[in-house]
Design an enzyme around this catalytic site. Structure first.
Site, PDB file in Angstrom:
ATOM      1  N   THR A  40      23.246  40.428  36.963  1.00  0.00           N
ATOM      2  CA  THR A  40      24.117  41.527  37.363  1.00  0.00           C
ATOM      3  C   THR A  40      24.841  42.082  36.145  1.00  0.00           C
ATOM      4  O   THR A  40      24.893  41.444  35.094  1.00  0.00           O
ATOM      5  CB  THR A  40      25.141  41.062  38.402  1.00  0.00           C
ATOM      6  OG1 THR A  40      25.969  40.048  37.818  1.00  0.00           O
ATOM      7  CG2 THR A  40      24.455  40.497  39.636  1.00  0.00           C
ATOM      8  N   GLU A  75      20.758  42.106  43.591  1.00  0.00           N
ATOM      9  CA  GLU A  75      20.437  41.022  44.518  1.00  0.00           C
ATOM     10  C   GLU A  75      19.417  41.417  45.586  1.00  0.00           C
ATOM     11  O   GLU A  75      18.921  40.550  46.324  1.00  0.00           O
ATOM     12  CB  GLU A  75      21.717  40.552  45.222  1.00  0.00           C
ATOM     13  CG  GLU A  75      22.727  39.894  44.301  1.00  0.00           C
ATOM     14  CD  GLU A  75      23.719  40.857  43.655  1.00  0.00           C
ATOM     15  OE1 GLU A  75      24.810  40.426  43.275  1.00  0.00           O
ATOM     16  OE2 GLU A  75      23.380  42.059  43.522  1.00  0.00           O
ATOM     17  N   LYS A  87      44.764  50.973  49.398  1.00  0.00           N
ATOM     18  CA  LYS A  87      45.548  50.703  50.606  1.00  0.00           C
ATOM     19  C   LYS A  87      46.929  51.318  50.448  1.00  0.00           C
ATOM     20  O   LYS A  87      47.750  50.844  49.671  1.00  0.00           O
ATOM     21  CB  LYS A  87      45.660  49.205  50.864  1.00  0.00           C
ATOM     22  CG  LYS A  87      46.177  48.885  52.266  1.00  0.00           C
ATOM     23  CD  LYS A  87      45.959  47.433  52.644  1.00  0.00           C
ATOM     24  CE  LYS A  87      46.258  47.213  54.127  1.00  0.00           C
ATOM     25  NZ  LYS A  87      45.995  45.829  54.553  1.00  0.00           N
ATOM     26  N   TRP A 106      43.707  52.658  54.799  1.00  0.00           N
ATOM     27  CA  TRP A 106      42.725  52.674  53.719  1.00  0.00           C
ATOM     28  C   TRP A 106      42.361  54.106  53.320  1.00  0.00           C
ATOM     29  O   TRP A 106      42.198  54.973  54.170  1.00  0.00           O
ATOM     30  CB  TRP A 106      41.454  51.943  54.138  1.00  0.00           C
ATOM     31  CG  TRP A 106      41.629  50.470  54.347  1.00  0.00           C
ATOM     32  CD1 TRP A 106      41.606  49.795  55.529  1.00  0.00           C
ATOM     33  CD2 TRP A 106      41.847  49.488  53.333  1.00  0.00           C
ATOM     34  NE1 TRP A 106      41.801  48.455  55.323  1.00  0.00           N
ATOM     35  CE2 TRP A 106      41.950  48.228  53.977  1.00  0.00           C
ATOM     36  CE3 TRP A 106      41.984  49.524  51.938  1.00  0.00           C
ATOM     37  CZ2 TRP A 106      42.164  47.037  53.294  1.00  0.00           C
ATOM     38  CZ3 TRP A 106      42.200  48.340  51.255  1.00  0.00           C
ATOM     39  CH2 TRP A 106      42.289  47.122  51.923  1.00  0.00           C
TER      40      TRP A 106
END
Length: 539
Positions: A182, A327, A435, A440
């Site tokens: 990654t 992944e 937030k 959100w």
């Protein structure tokens, strides 16, 4: 009962040399443009594979590659796994410390590297514990001077190799074929191992009409690096299907990409949004024939609606949004309208194409919020979970496995919605959601709206601390040339105001020269937050 024949990469190289030997690979290197047939690629692949035996490579050994998108890297893509070793593509844009870490962590025995990358490896070679030799890929007849030792000349190894080298037929389809790490936005990179079976099934999925529709008739140009999630699988599927490949090589520019699209009549290309933003700027300044393009495949980050709209409506270039990660090999969802959605209005179709899409065959997903699976209403948010035959089941020797892989699912860390038709929309990374007062705010939605402004080239929205509301959005904007000094932050906020609730609007718009990016071209918001934290909090 059906025959139990293994799904291995050897069948790909044998198929292309048998049925598509005349098809071509156009490869740009620092020495110029090379055109090779698949017959030549297959023979060179066999020759390269035979050299590994002479160098003492055993089944399962890792061989690292540090290289751009070109024909030699493509040959390594097949020579290494079809010999029985493991192809480890190394991200050359990582920090030297991370490059050293992943070479040591993977325990690479050999490194294949482009000549221009020798200084990177020379600087870290004293730290490399497992590397026993270096193979230099270059157009030059002589090896460049280097402190690395021992070094081998790629073309000499190929010339001296066995053109009839047998490729492994007895491999376990579940054996490792490749591995990639990654891009390490936090901590050390995490390793993902790809099996032969997973790569074969992923390649089949890319060829489906309702996904990438890659076929023998295509001319494919993977701009996404071959060291990033296997160039999204395109080198594998294109060779297997006999698709002509155009490999843009090192240090390409938007101009070079536009010229290759025109000269080679490219039909499908793949890259992250920053690549297509650059190409769009080039198309707006030049006069190129892009009529051959049937799809620009875009992933890695959410593409702004304005980018999709301009490509499709101004240049008649279909834009294909998709989603995946290291992944996941990477294809998971792709945004193609269903047959009965053709009568949607242009704006409704644009909204659909701006989503990441519906899940591809053989993959399962679910979206989980605090109270279980979310409603398919396109509004309720949750984390995306994925499972399937080309999805990793663990990280390679990494303690983060327990956190990311639970109950047979990969927990992606991506916050999404899913609508009534099953289309997934990335709302944010869990760590990038803002937030504010217990509610959100999606930084992605704000960024996409900002980049629809005619004056804005790039935009990133980050959370900054706030005494009353906990966090508030800050918009960091890069202006296009010609607009600096002519557009004010107030102009930008006025542009956003009709599109969002008042409490969603950024508290401030800050003009910046550039936005930090990860090694694969995504906005690096962690670095942006660090850069601006002290400056912003002092106000």
């Amino acid at each position: 009962m059906m025959m139990n024949t293994p799904l291995i990469l050897t069948q790909m190289i044998e198929r292309v040399e048998k049925y598509f030997p005349k098809k071509e690979v156009v490869s740009r290197t620092d020495g110029g443009i090379h055109t090779l047939t698949y017959a030549q690629i297959a023979e060179r692949t066999r020759r390269l594979a035979s050299s590994f035996e002479k160098l003492g490579i055993q089944e399962g050994d890792r061989i690292g590659t540090l290289a751009w998108n070109h024909h030699r890297h493509l040959e390594a893509y097949f020579a290494i796994p079809c010999y029985g070793a493991v192809l480890h593509t190394i991200n050359i844009r990582l920090s030297p410390e991370h490059v050293a870490y992943i070479i040591n962590h993977a325990e690479d025995r050999l490194l294949l590297l482009d000549a221009d990358l020798i200084p990177l490896i020379e600087a870290i070679s004293p730290q490399l514990k497992s590397v026993e030799g270096y193979i230099i890929m270059t157009d030059q007849a002589e090896l460049p001077k280097t402190s690395l030792s021992p070094v081998y000349h790629y073309e000499t190894l190929v010339a001296q190799g066995n053109p009839k080298q047998a490729l492994r037929q007895d491999l376990d389809e579940n054996a490792p074929a490749g591995m990639c790490y990654t891009s390490a936005t936090t901590g050390n990179p995490k390793g993902v191992i790809y099996s032969h079976r997973g790569i074969v099934l992923h390649s089949m999925a890319l060829g489906l009409v309702d996904t990438g529709a890659v076929s023998e008739r295509d001319v494919a140009m993977p701009v996404v690096p071959m060291f990033h999630a296997n160039a999204w699988g395109l080198p594998f599927v294109c060779l297997w299907f006999g698709t002509k490949q155009v490999l843009p090589g090192p240090y390409f520019t938007p101009k070079i990409l536009a010229e290759l699209i025109q000269s080679e009549q490219v039909t499908i290309s793949a890259g992250v949004p920053t690549i297509w933003l650059g190409l769009l700027q080039e198309l707006e300044t030049g006069n190129y024939d892009t009529s051959s393009l049937r799809a620009l495949l875009c992933g890695g980050a959410a593409a702004p609606k304005s980018l999709i709209k301009t490509f499709e409506q101004k240049y008649s270039i279909p834009f294909l949004h998709a989603y995946g990660m290291t992944e996941t090999s990477p294809l998971v969802v792709i945004a193609k309208p269903k047959s009965y959605q053709d009568d949607l209005s242009d704006e409704e179709l644009l909204d659909l194409k701006a989503k990441q899409g519906i899940v591809v065959p053989m993959i399962d997903i679910k979206v989980v919020g605090q109270n279980g699976e979310v409603k398919q209403d396109g509004k309720e948010m949750g984390e995306l979970l994925i499972r399937g035959p080309w999805i990793a089941s663990e990280y390679y020797r990494n303690e983060k496995t327990e956190e990311a892989f639970k109950d047979g699912w990969l927990h992606t860390g991506d916050v999404v919605t899913i609508d009534e038709e099953g289309y997934v929309k990335i709302v944010d990374r869990t760590k990038d959601l803002i937030k504010s007062g217990g509610e959100w705010i999606s930084s992605v939605d704000l960024e996409n709206a900002l980049m629809a402004h005619e004056a804005i080239f790039e935009a990133a929205v980050i959370a900054v601390p706030h005494e009353k509301w906990q966090e508030r959005p800050l918009a960091c904007v890069v202006l296009k040339e010609g607009y600096v000094g002519k557009v004010t932050p107030e102009d930008i906020l006025e542009f956003l105001t009709p599109q969002f609730a008042k409490w969603w609007l950024p508290d401030e718009v800050m003009f910046v020269k550039d936005i930090p990016k990860t090694s694969v071209g995504k906005f690096l918001k962690r670095a942006l937050r660090e850069q601006l934290k002290d400056q912003y909090l002092k106000k």
